[in-house]
Design an enzyme around this catalytic site. Sequence first.
Site, PDB file in Angstrom:
ATOM      1  N   HIS A 149       0.803  -1.224   0.000  1.00  0.00           N
ATOM      2  CA  HIS A 149       0.000   0.000   0.000  1.00  0.00           C
ATOM      3  C   HIS A 149       0.845   1.287   0.000  1.00  0.00           C
ATOM      4  O   HIS A 149       0.852   2.032  -0.971  1.00  0.00           O
ATOM      5  CB  HIS A 149      -0.926   0.012   1.221  1.00  0.00           C
ATOM      6  CG  HIS A 149      -1.834  -1.167   1.323  1.00  0.00           C
ATOM      7  ND1 HIS A 149      -2.893  -1.392   0.449  1.00  0.00           N
ATOM      8  CD2 HIS A 149      -1.856  -2.192   2.198  1.00  0.00           C
ATOM      9  CE1 HIS A 149      -3.519  -2.495   0.796  1.00  0.00           C
ATOM     10  NE2 HIS A 149      -2.918  -3.017   1.850  1.00  0.00           N
TER      11      HIS A 149
HETATM   12  O1  RIB Z   1      -5.151   0.082   4.375  1.00  0.00           O
HETATM   13  C1  RIB Z   1      -3.756   0.099   4.255  1.00  0.00           C
HETATM   14  C2  RIB Z   1      -3.176   1.146   5.151  1.00  0.00           C
HETATM   15  O2  RIB Z   1      -3.445   0.828   6.513  1.00  0.00           O
HETATM   16  C3  RIB Z   1      -1.640   1.224   5.058  1.00  0.00           C
HETATM   17  O3  RIB Z   1      -1.238   2.546   5.293  1.00  0.00           O
HETATM   18  C4  RIB Z   1      -1.177   0.359   6.184  1.00  0.00           C
HETATM   19  O4  RIB Z   1       0.104   0.742   6.701  1.00  0.00           O
HETATM   20  C5  RIB Z   1      -2.227   0.644   7.209  1.00  0.00           C
HETATM   21  O5  RIB Z   1      -1.865   1.857   7.872  1.00  0.00           O
END
Ligand code: RIB
Length: 313
Positions: free
Chosen positions: A241
């Site tokens: 992500h």
């Molecule tokens: O949904 C993914 C996000 O949530 C990313 O930033 C991960 O690190 C968590 O914070």
Amino acid sequence: MATEPVIIDCDPGQDDAVALLLALASPGDLNVLAVTAVSGNVPLELTAANARRVIELAGRSDVPVHAGCDRPLLRPAVTAEHMHGQTGLDGAGLPDTATALADGHAVEAIIELLRERPSGSVTLCPVGPLTNVALALHLAPDIADRIGRIVLMGGAAGPGNVTPSAEFNIYVDPHAASIVFRSGAPIVMLGLDVTQQALVNADRLAAIAAVDTPVSRSVVGMLDFYGARSRVNPSAGSPLHDPCAVAYLLDPGLFAGRPCHVMIEVEGTHTLGRTVVDRSGRADTHPNATVIDEVDAGGLFALLTERLARLTA
Ligand code: RIB
Ligand code: CA
């Protein structure tokens, strides 16, 4: 070529850590003014410690790390140890931090840096819940016009990952997200629609492992741990992500998206934290964000692997 001044607000978290390493490996492109930590994946004490552990791994203990908000603006704190482990950085194989926190709360640091620097020159890159950014905007409304752009990981036009409706970063602090998306600052939103295309698979992990440095070994350990828990489709790989937000700063041509109006649900029983992405103009309001929905995943991982190889500290 001028480097882009950036403040990275994060909740490390393995994917936050890789995002930080990607940014710190790119001093010719990004001038990381500060890293600010927020409660999210794990409590603030751990996210603030993990951020320092990562900048030490990168050999960049010169970058100040400020601790920020230890809970959302209104909601009770929600954390994700089941995804990131009890330390928040399980798999990294890193020692405890040897670096002190920078003086000053993260929110104060964000405000001061934006006021010190030429208006419009600083990018905010939040990759955790938006509590710190929202509180800075609330305490210092003048900074909304001074922010160059906000390039964030969060939200989803499609299904969520913490509830059917909501993505984690927005779900944890929907009120903060609402403040940010209504601030008028230029926003690029990299949500699950695009980050779930950035899949870590065996070949991509092997390419990182082949770099064979302390940094790459730590990244492989983190991605192994996190990937085993974040996998959407066992055969396809696991989404990476937060590095998508930094990669967008480095090479926006890897991505595609469109201007949309994004609204944040702050009350729904089943929809709390949803980013309602209006692509049709039905909301009859001007777009407040560029919502990214495509990535050249091969190009993304090639960029990540090449940059990680530069960190040989
Ligand atoms: O949904 C993914 C996000 O949530 C990313 O930033 C991960 O690190 C968590 O914070
Ligand atoms: Ca994060």
